[in-house]
Write a protein that holds these residues in place. Structure first.
Motif, short mmCIF file in Angstrom:
data_model
loop_
_atom_site.label_atom_id
_atom_site.label_comp_id
_atom_site.label_asym_id
_atom_site.label_seq_id
_atom_site.Cartn_x
_atom_site.Cartn_y
_atom_site.Cartn_z
N THR A 68 0.85 -1.20 0.00
CA THR A 68 0.00 0.00 0.00
C THR A 68 0.88 1.24 0.00
OG1 THR A 68 -1.71 -1.16 1.27
CG2 THR A 68 -1.82 1.25 1.20
N ILE A 69 0.62 2.12 -0.95
CA ILE A 69 1.33 3.39 -1.01
C ILE A 69 0.43 4.47 -0.42
CG2 ILE A 69 0.57 3.95 -3.37
CD1 ILE A 69 3.36 5.21 -3.82
N SER A 70 1.03 5.39 0.32
CA SER A 70 0.28 6.50 0.89
C SER A 70 1.19 7.71 0.99
CB SER A 70 -0.28 6.13 2.28
OG SER A 70 0.76 5.82 3.18
N ARG A 71 0.58 8.86 1.23
CA ARG A 71 1.39 10.08 1.35
C ARG A 71 0.83 10.97 2.44
NH1 ARG A 71 1.25 12.63 -4.41
NH2 ARG A 71 2.51 14.28 -3.41
N ASP A 72 1.73 11.71 3.07
CA ASP A 72 1.37 12.70 4.07
C ASP A 72 1.98 14.02 3.58
OD1 ASP A 72 1.16 14.42 6.24
OD2 ASP A 72 1.50 12.84 7.71
N ASN A 73 1.16 14.85 2.95
CA ASN A 73 1.68 16.07 2.36
C ASN A 73 2.21 17.04 3.41
OD1 ASN A 73 1.10 15.13 -0.21
ND2 ASN A 73 -0.89 16.15 -0.29
N ALA A 74 1.63 17.02 4.60
CA ALA A 74 2.09 17.91 5.66
C ALA A 74 3.52 17.57 6.09
CB ALA A 74 1.17 17.83 6.86
N LYS A 75 3.90 16.30 5.94
CA LYS A 75 5.25 15.86 6.29
C LYS A 75 6.14 15.67 5.07
CE LYS A 75 3.80 13.47 10.52
NZ LYS A 75 3.78 12.17 11.26
#
Length: 114
Positions: A68-75
């Motif tokens: 699973t790929i995910s992203r945290d734009n704030a970090k």
């Protein structure tokens, strides 16, 4: 210019899990298409997973249902959660950022072996 720093690789037994992280420099991380690629010895680099700025994803057939790929734009960070790992997942994993230009991380080794 974007700099990508990966972490989280290592040695794991078949069936185990690892989570890779990639943190990017720059202030427009949210606009980038982020991806994970891998390259095994004697093989070409291949796309593992990609996530677009809007959150849509796509995966290589070989990892669907396991990664699973995910992203945290704030970090400014993209993750790759890898479950049910197999020996054939052994490779150097590279983080990629694309927005016109392509940027690559230095790679992190993942070894799946008993």
């Amino acid at each position: 210019q974007v700099q990508l720093v990966e972490s989280g690789g290592g040695l794991v037994q078949p069936g185990g899990s690892l989570r890779l992280s990639c943190t990017a420099s720059g202030s427009i991380f949210g606009a980038y298409v982020m991806g994970w690629y891998r390259q095994a010895p004697w093989k070409q680099r291949e796309l593992v997973a990609r996530i677009r700025s809007g959150g849509s994803t796509n995966y290589a057939d070989s990892v669907k249902g396991r990664f699973t790929i995910s992203r945290d734009n704030a970090k400014s960070t993209v993750y790759l959660q890898m479950n049910s790992l197999k020996p054939e997942d052994t490779a150097v994993y590279y983080c990629n950022a694309m927005l016109g230009n392509n940027y690559w991380g230095q790679g992190t080794q993942v070894t799946v072996s008993s």
